[in-house]
Design an enzyme around this catalytic site. Structure first.
Site, PDB file in Angstrom:
ATOM      1  N   ASP A 260       0.877  -1.171   0.000  1.00 47.70           N
ATOM      2  CA  ASP A 260       0.000   0.000   0.000  1.00 47.70           C
ATOM      3  C   ASP A 260       0.914   1.221   0.000  1.00 47.70           C
ATOM      4  O   ASP A 260       1.725   1.386   0.915  1.00 47.70           O
ATOM      5  CB  ASP A 260      -0.882  -0.041   1.259  1.00 47.70           C
ATOM      6  N   VAL A 261       0.799   2.058  -1.011  1.00 49.69           N
ATOM      7  CA  VAL A 261       1.755   3.172  -1.132  1.00 49.69           C
ATOM      8  C   VAL A 261       1.599   4.202  -0.006  1.00 49.69           C
ATOM      9  O   VAL A 261       2.469   5.053   0.179  1.00 49.69           O
ATOM     10  CB  VAL A 261       1.665   3.904  -2.499  1.00 49.69           C
ATOM     11  N   ASN A 287       1.869   6.016 -10.148  1.00 48.57           N
ATOM     12  CA  ASN A 287       0.604   5.927 -10.885  1.00 48.57           C
ATOM     13  C   ASN A 287      -0.588   5.603  -9.982  1.00 48.57           C
ATOM     14  O   ASN A 287      -1.721   5.964 -10.313  1.00 48.57           O
ATOM     15  CB  ASN A 287       0.743   4.859 -11.985  1.00 48.57           C
ATOM     16  N   ASN A 298     -21.318  17.810  -0.012  1.00 46.83           N
ATOM     17  CA  ASN A 298     -21.592  16.499   0.599  1.00 46.83           C
ATOM     18  C   ASN A 298     -20.315  15.760   1.025  1.00 46.83           C
ATOM     19  O   ASN A 298     -20.360  14.577   1.348  1.00 46.83           O
ATOM     20  CB  ASN A 298     -22.342  15.602  -0.396  1.00 46.83           C
ATOM     21  N   TYR A 350     -10.092  15.176  -5.483  1.00 48.17           N
ATOM     22  CA  TYR A 350      -9.225  14.632  -6.540  1.00 48.17           C
ATOM     23  C   TYR A 350      -8.477  15.761  -7.257  1.00 48.17           C
ATOM     24  O   TYR A 350      -7.265  15.689  -7.492  1.00 48.17           O
ATOM     25  CB  TYR A 350     -10.098  13.843  -7.514  1.00 48.17           C
TER      26      TYR A 350
END
Ligand code: NAD
Length: 445
Positions: A260-261, A287, A298, A350
């Protein structure tokens, strides 16, 4: 990936229907094939500076057919305009009007490339105006090109000539099928570092490359392209993706690292694995990434924090470990996104993480550069994945209407090609930059 609409639109019946209905008419893009010519025809060199003459010599040395006048009817594979000598906006007129008639002869999948100096606030205003003008000219022209042709530019920082390996590396990349979905973009070369590969079909020969998030999607495509280009690949993904990861690693003859990075010691685990199993570490591709889309109204902490942790904070932590280890010549490429440039509804978390990647890459360039390496980002736009393939046929066709000249999404392969170039020694003079692979669209994930 098989694409029903592209297949339909390029079939005999489909082509005429698409035309009658005014639907998008995508063509199959010219992509890299080993042994294929660099460009599909002669190259017209526009410009009268000493650099233009040097370019002609360089292209002849690469075995290309070069023209300095647009004579005859034969198709042109590329038009390269050398505009390094602009002193005022009036200097743009002659090259623009020389390019103009030649465009009618540009072959499908052809290239228009400008080579110029980037505008700077230290320039005289008229010089800066002319130099910045090149970007508007090229980006607008790229929107006008059809049949899979693209327009891109190379910006050579003051003092950088065509003898810089990355000037030549960027030129080869942009001329070739490797840049199929790079459109309307500028690659800036600021250093003389790096080297051209002795074998252009194996630019990563002898390198050991780590790809995170390699079990599927764009990461799997990156692993395959880096392997094709000669690298030994370490495929990293979370333990839950172990089976898919093993499949990718087997396909590319590489090794797997289940990790897990976001783990605090992810960086040292990667270094340890690469050095123990392969004796070195030359390339890291950050990546691995996730989306947890919600309108900000929300949003909750779990969605915000997990996206920042995987997409950005893990990279900052791993990069510090790589710097602490002082790995010489390490080249890194991070996945940004057009969402981090133009923003996207429902993607505040994001978009923040991907804009953060762009900032991080710029601010990390000096430190990795000091070790003889470098770090850059690639910002994919609308990439056709399993996810977009599930969008109904009509919606997808309509969606492509708003995609500019190429009228189609890109493939994971297209992102991987840009990454492979930036990871190679040929990009040694390119550092801290973000290259969009977006078909000149800012729509995407
Ligand atoms: P994907 O979801 O298909 O694959 C992502 C991979 O990352 C998965 O295999 C997943 O298991 C792995 N991963 C997730 N969290 C991880 C963690 N903590 N540690 C290790 N591995 C982890 O995504 P994709 O579409 O292939 O996207 C790959 C990258 O490209 C991402 O960074 C994404 O943000 C970026 N990107 C994608 C698009 C697109 O259109 N698909 C557009 C712009 C940017």
């Amino acid at each position: 990936m098989a694409d029903q609409y592209l297949n339909f639109a390029t079939s005999g019946l489909g082509r005429s229907l698409v035309k009658q209905l005014g639907l998008p008419a995508p063509v199959t893009l010219r992509r890299y094939r080993e042994g294929a010519p660099l460009v599909p025809g002669a190259i017209l060199v526009v410009g009268s500076s000493p650099l233009a003459a040097e370019l002609g010599e360089l292209l002849l040395g690469w075995g290309q057919e070069v023209r300095t006048h647009d004579a005859g009817d034969a198709a042109l594979g590329a038009i390269v305009a050398v505009l390094d000598d602009l002193e005022s906006p009036s200097g743009l007129s002659a090259p623009a009007l020389t390019i103009s008639p030649a465009l009618r002869k540009l072959a499908p999948g052809g290239r228009v490339i400008t080579i110029a100096r980037p505008a700077s606030n230290d320039d005289a205003p008229a010089v800066a105006a002319a130099r910045q003008g090149v970007t508007g000219l090229l980006r607008s022209l790229a929107h006008e090109l059809r049949d899979g042709a693209t327009g891109n530019g190379i910006e050579l920082a003051e003092g950088i000539g065509l003898d810089a390996p990355s000037a030549q590396g960027a030129l080869r990349f942009l001329l070739s099928g490797r840049s199929a979905y790079v459109d309307g973009q500028f690659i800036r070369v600021e250093g003389t570092g790096g080297a051209l590969p002795s074998n252009p079909d194996r630019p990563l020969a002898g390198k050991v490359a780590v790809v995170t998030g390699a079990a599927r999607g764009i990461g799997a495509a990156i692993a395959k392209v880096l392997h094709r280009d000669g690298a030994t690949v370490v495929a990293v993904d979370v333990p839950a993706a172990g089976d898919a990861l093993a499949k990718v690693a087997n396909e590319v003859g590489g090794t797997t690292l289940q990790l897990d990075v976001t783990a605090p010691d992810a960086g040292s685990k990667i270094i340890e694995h690469a050095q123990r199993r392969h004796g070195r570490l030359d390339i890291v591709i950050h990546n691995a990434g996730i989306t947890r889309d919600k309108l900000l109204v929300n949003m909750d902490a779990a969605k915000w924090d997990s996206v920042m942790a995987v997409n950005l904070e893990s990279q900052l932590r791993m990069n510090q470990a790589f710097l602490d280890a002082g790995l010489p010549g390490l080249r890194l490429v991070s996945l940004a996104s057009t969402s981090g440039i133009a923003g996207n509804r429902g993607q505040t978390n994001y978009g923040a993480s991907k804009a953060g990647v762009i900032g991080m890459v710029g601010a990390s360039a000096r430190a990795f550069g000091a070790l003889g390496g470098g770090i850059n980002a690639v910002a994919p736009g609308f990439i056709e994945t399993e996810m977009t393939a599930k969008i109904p046929f009509g919606t997808r066709a309509a969606g492509r209407l708003i995609l500019p000249s190429l009228q189609q999404g890109g493939l994971p392969l297209d992102v991987a090609e840009a990454i492979s170039f930036l990871a190679s020694d040929a990009a040694g003079g390119i550092n801290g930059r973000t290259l969009r692979v977006c078909g000149q669209s800012l729509i995407g994930a």
